[in-house]
Scaffold this motif. Structure first.
Motif, mmCIF file in Angstrom:
data_model
loop_
_atom_site.group_PDB
_atom_site.id
_atom_site.type_symbol
_atom_site.label_atom_id
_atom_site.label_comp_id
_atom_site.label_asym_id
_atom_site.label_seq_id
_atom_site.Cartn_x
_atom_site.Cartn_y
_atom_site.Cartn_z
ATOM 1 N N GLY A 119 36.222 43.187 44.308
ATOM 2 C CA GLY A 119 36.421 43.608 45.689
ATOM 3 C C GLY A 119 37.587 42.976 46.405
ATOM 4 N N GLY A 124 32.227 44.120 52.114
ATOM 5 C CA GLY A 124 32.652 45.491 52.373
ATOM 6 C C GLY A 124 33.158 45.770 53.774
ATOM 7 N N HIS A 169 43.066 46.861 44.065
ATOM 8 C CA HIS A 169 41.767 46.187 44.138
ATOM 9 C C HIS A 169 41.419 45.635 42.762
ATOM 10 N N ARG A 190 36.534 44.169 54.153
ATOM 11 C CA ARG A 190 37.512 44.859 53.295
ATOM 12 C C ARG A 190 37.971 46.163 53.942
#
Length: 359
Positions: A47, A24, A43, A27
């Motif tokens: 992820g 995360g 996406h 990203r």
């Protein structure tokens, strides 16, 4: 460092935590940068993230991907005395772990820790002469009890990352950081998005971004990302172990020797036509390259099997000490890979793509 954009990008990407399955924070950085160059972001459900750069819609669909994840660890248990048991995530050799600094990433923030080691004063002769099993290692965060560790925010299932800030070395072309494998590829993906935004005449549609969970068995994000994009051609952007250090026999890449031309690994054989195309680009653009035979795989080994087959290649560079706390790359290799990636993408029109396909 004369290219401040590049240095800031490297610093943010390499110092961000992003163990496989916990990508995360990486990203978010990728989305911020690539989102500055395209409004079309896609996406998959694991992820992986890509920006869509639309040049000629009649040209081939090119997928270009680094991978966001790094090797690291996961908290599995907190002992009564506050020590943390952990699981390795990705490929680690146990002898590079002892006494190394780590951070446990909690909702309240990062908690500093160190992987336990026993001082030589209290080791038996037998212990001195054999490596410690990873299963017998613990992480010390300075807590005296389970309750104290939990109060600090630690829970089983949280990611643990190595600590190594981005550092310019004695030779200023050599840059040390954690996670060059594969924040190198993430950085180059961002730079490609920037280049295609500024020069919109590319003869194709390019999906540029990064996958997740490459470092764990199955290179999982590449499968789902390929299913989402359905590319005509794939370029993985990844770092590979350098072979120019003492104790390693020659045959691997050499820092400063140029981009790696990966011809073979256990999951992949580059097609002769794609090989010839990339080598011709290198020779015409005066890009240094090194022939490379690898023992480990990349996302290219998975994406090539998508659908009826996807011609795939790896735009790689050598990196010393990958899958450890600190890795080193040479900026000249990065620039060679950057130049090859930009030139290859801009040449991949419909006719060139069709010439790469097997007859």
């Amino acid at each position: 460092m004369e290219n401040q954009f590049q240095w800031n990008l490297w610093k943010r990407l390499t110092e961000a935590p992003g163990v496989s399955g916990f990508e995360g924070p990486v990203r978010a950085i990728m989305r911020e940068y690539i989102g500055a160059y395209t409004d079309e972001i896609v996406h998959d459900r694991l992820g992986s993230m890509f920006g869509v750069m639309r040049g000629n819609e009649n040209g081939p669909k090119i997928m270009v991907a680094g991978h966001m994840d790094e090797v690291g660890f996961m908290v599995t248990r907190i002992s009564e005395k506050g020590f943390l048991s952990f699981q390795t995530v990705g490929g680690w050799w146990g002898q590079v772990l002892l006494a190394q600094r780590v951070q446990v990433i909690t909702p309240q923030g990062a908690i500093e820790g160190v992987i336990s080691s026993i001082p030589p004063h209290v080791l038996s002769d037998d212990q001195r002469n054999r490596p410690m099993d990873v299963r017998n290692m613990y992480i010390d965060i300075g807590a005296d009890s389970r309750e104290e560790a939990e109060k600090a925010g630690v829970r089983p299932g949280q990611q643990i990352v190595p600590v190594c800030p981005l550092t310019q070395m004695a030779n200023p072309r050599r840059i040390m950081a954690k996670a060059w494998d594969n924040r190198y590829g993430c950085s180059l993906a961002v730079e490609l998005a920037k280049e295609l935004h500024e020069h919109r005449d590319h003869p194709n549609v390019v999906y540029v971004g990064a996958t997740v969970q490459e470092e764990v068995a199955g290179t999982r994000g590449a499968k789902t990302a390929a299913g989402m994009i359905d590319p005509d051609l794939f370029l993985a952007v990844d770092a590979s172990p350098a072979g120019d250090i003492p104790g390693v026999r020659e045959g691997g890449g050499k820092l400063g020797g140029g981009v790696l031309m990966r011809l073979y690994d256990p999951m992949y054989i580059m097609s002769p036509n794609l090989r010839d195309f990339l080598i011709s680009v290198c020779e015409e653009e005066n890009i240094p390259y090194q022939i490379y035979i690898a023992k480990g795989g990349t996302d290219a080994g998975v994406v090539q099997y998508h659908g009826t087959g996807v011609p795939s290649a790896v735009i790689g560079i050598p990196s010393r000490y990958i899958h450890s706390h600190a890795a080193i790359i040479d900026r000249d290799d990065y620039e060679a890979a950057r130049k090859l990636l930009f030139a290859a993408v801009k040449r991949l029109d419909k006719a060139t793509y069709e010439s790469i396909l097997p007859r």
